[in-house]
Motif scaffolding. Structure first.
Motif, PDB file in Angstrom:
ATOM      1  N   HIS A   1       3.182  -9.980   4.275  1.00 32.78           N
ATOM      2  CA  HIS A   1       2.076 -10.047   3.190  1.00 32.78           C
ATOM      3  C   HIS A   1       0.793  -9.986   3.926  1.00 32.78           C
ATOM      4  CE1 HIS A   1       0.662 -11.186  -0.544  1.00 32.78           C
ATOM      5  NE2 HIS A   1       0.238 -11.992  -0.373  1.00 32.78           N
ATOM      6  N   LYS A   2       0.218 -11.277   4.490  1.00 34.55           N
ATOM      7  CA  LYS A   2      -0.872 -11.207   5.089  1.00 34.55           C
ATOM      8  C   LYS A   2      -1.003 -10.861   6.704  1.00 34.55           C
ATOM      9  CE  LYS A   2      -2.971 -14.233   2.147  1.00 34.55           C
ATOM     10  NZ  LYS A   2      -3.580 -15.491   1.624  1.00 34.55           N
ATOM     11  N   LYS A   3       0.025 -10.032   7.142  1.00 35.87           N
ATOM     12  CA  LYS A   3      -0.189  -9.662   8.639  1.00 35.87           C
ATOM     13  C   LYS A   3       0.005  -8.143   8.791  1.00 35.87           C
ATOM     14  CE  LYS A   3       2.626 -13.774   9.711  1.00 35.87           C
ATOM     15  NZ  LYS A   3       2.553 -14.468   8.313  1.00 35.87           N
ATOM     16  N   VAL A   4       0.389  -7.342   7.751  1.00 38.50           N
ATOM     17  CA  VAL A   4       0.380  -5.926   7.730  1.00 38.50           C
ATOM     18  C   VAL A   4      -0.365  -5.511   6.794  1.00 38.50           C
ATOM     19  CG1 VAL A   4       1.600  -3.644   7.930  1.00 38.50           C
ATOM     20  CG2 VAL A   4       2.572  -5.916   8.987  1.00 38.50           C
ATOM     21  N   TRP A   5      -1.531  -4.939   7.102  1.00 36.80           N
ATOM     22  CA  TRP A   5      -2.392  -4.308   6.108  1.00 36.80           C
ATOM     23  C   TRP A   5      -2.074  -3.024   5.723  1.00 36.80           C
ATOM     24  CZ3 TRP A   5      -5.012  -7.760   3.539  1.00 36.80           C
ATOM     25  CH2 TRP A   5      -5.170  -9.070   4.070  1.00 36.80           C
ATOM     26  N   ILE A   6      -1.943  -2.731   4.245  1.00 36.42           N
ATOM     27  CA  ILE A   6      -1.419  -1.544   3.670  1.00 36.42           C
ATOM     28  C   ILE A   6      -2.462  -1.099   2.929  1.00 36.42           C
ATOM     29  CG2 ILE A   6       0.366  -0.409   2.165  1.00 36.42           C
ATOM     30  CD1 ILE A   6       2.276  -2.478   2.847  1.00 36.42           C
ATOM     31  N   ALA A   7      -2.619   0.252   3.120  1.00 38.63           N
ATOM     32  CA  ALA A   7      -3.829   0.884   2.368  1.00 38.63           C
ATOM     33  C   ALA A   7      -3.172   2.245   1.418  1.00 38.63           C
ATOM     34  CB  ALA A   7      -4.944   1.283   3.208  1.00 38.63           C
ATOM     35  N   ALA A   8      -4.138   2.774   0.769  1.00 41.42           N
ATOM     36  CA  ALA A   8      -3.771   3.987  -0.022  1.00 41.42           C
ATOM     37  C   ALA A   8      -3.549   5.017   0.996  1.00 41.42           C
ATOM     38  CB  ALA A   8      -4.794   4.335  -1.092  1.00 41.42           C
ATOM     39  N   GLY A   9      -2.600   5.788   0.901  1.00 41.93           N
ATOM     40  CA  GLY A   9      -2.174   6.793   1.829  1.00 41.93           C
ATOM     41  C   GLY A   9      -1.371   6.686   2.849  1.00 41.93           C
ATOM     42  N   ASP A  10      -1.063   5.483   3.024  1.00 39.60           N
ATOM     43  CA  ASP A  10      -0.083   5.052   4.195  1.00 39.60           C
ATOM     44  C   ASP A  10       1.249   5.464   3.802  1.00 39.60           C
ATOM     45  OD1 ASP A  10      -2.206   3.977   5.661  1.00 39.60           O
ATOM     46  OD2 ASP A  10      -1.586   1.860   5.055  1.00 39.60           O
ATOM     47  N   ILE A  11       2.127   5.795   4.699  1.00 38.22           N
ATOM     48  CA  ILE A  11       3.512   6.185   4.767  1.00 38.22           C
ATOM     49  C   ILE A  11       4.276   4.741   5.062  1.00 38.22           C
ATOM     50  CG2 ILE A  11       5.464   7.361   5.527  1.00 38.22           C
ATOM     51  CD1 ILE A  11       3.285   9.040   4.304  1.00 38.22           C
ATOM     52  N   ILE A  12       5.082   4.365   3.990  1.00 40.36           N
ATOM     53  CA  ILE A  12       5.905   3.228   4.076  1.00 40.36           C
ATOM     54  C   ILE A  12       7.415   3.332   3.802  1.00 40.36           C
ATOM     55  CG2 ILE A  12       4.166   1.628   3.344  1.00 40.36           C
ATOM     56  CD1 ILE A  12       5.190   1.791   0.742  1.00 40.36           C
TER      57      ILE A  12
END
Length: 145
Positions: free
Chosen positions: A66-77
């Motif tokens: 939650h507050k450790k891995v920053w996810i942004a638009a365009g990322d592959i998950i």
């Protein structure tokens, strides 16, 4: 006066380094999981993602990330699918850019997946020239003004 029994406050927790720089093993999807690309972040630990199977899902970021891995638009998950809700999923893992390129090279991701740029809503391929809308002045034009 209460005694402080802990090792520090929230700034200490924020300063912990999780050693993300070192190489980790590439994780492939299993059954019940799917690759997805983040369309937009919604806040409150949620995002909207387009899965490789063509379904747009509302994804919940798990507490460990939650507050450790920053996810942004365009990322592959990597998302875990829910048996009881097809339009919702849980984010399991975020792939680093080099890992996403490896997944594409292995054929796990389709060829039309755009990796290293964010998804902007409503922009098509033919609109790429719109970013070059600037006017070039000659020296004579500046003298006339």
């Amino acid at each position: 006066m209460p005694k402080n029994k802990g090792k520090g406050g929230k700034n200490r927790k924020r300063g912990k380094n999780e050693a993300d720089d070192e190489k980790r093993e590439l994780v492939f999807k299993e059954d019940g999981q799917e690759y997805a690309q983040v369309l937009r972040m919604l806040g409150n630990g949620r995002c909207e993602a387009m899965c490789i199977d063509g379904t747009k899902r509302l994804c919940h970021i798990r507490g460990k990330m939650h507050k450790k891995v920053w996810i942004a638009a365009g990322d592959i998950i990597l998302v875990g699918l829910r048996d009881y809700q097809d339009d919702k999923a849980d984010v399991i893992l975020k792939y680093m850019p080099d890992e996403a390129r490896l997944l594409k090279a292995y054929g796990e991701l389709p060829e039309n997946t755009r990796l290293n740029e964010g998804i902007s809503a409503g922009l098509d391929e033919e609109d790429d020239g719109a970013a070059d809308d600037y006017i070039e002045f000659e020296d004579e034009d500046i003298d006339k003004i």
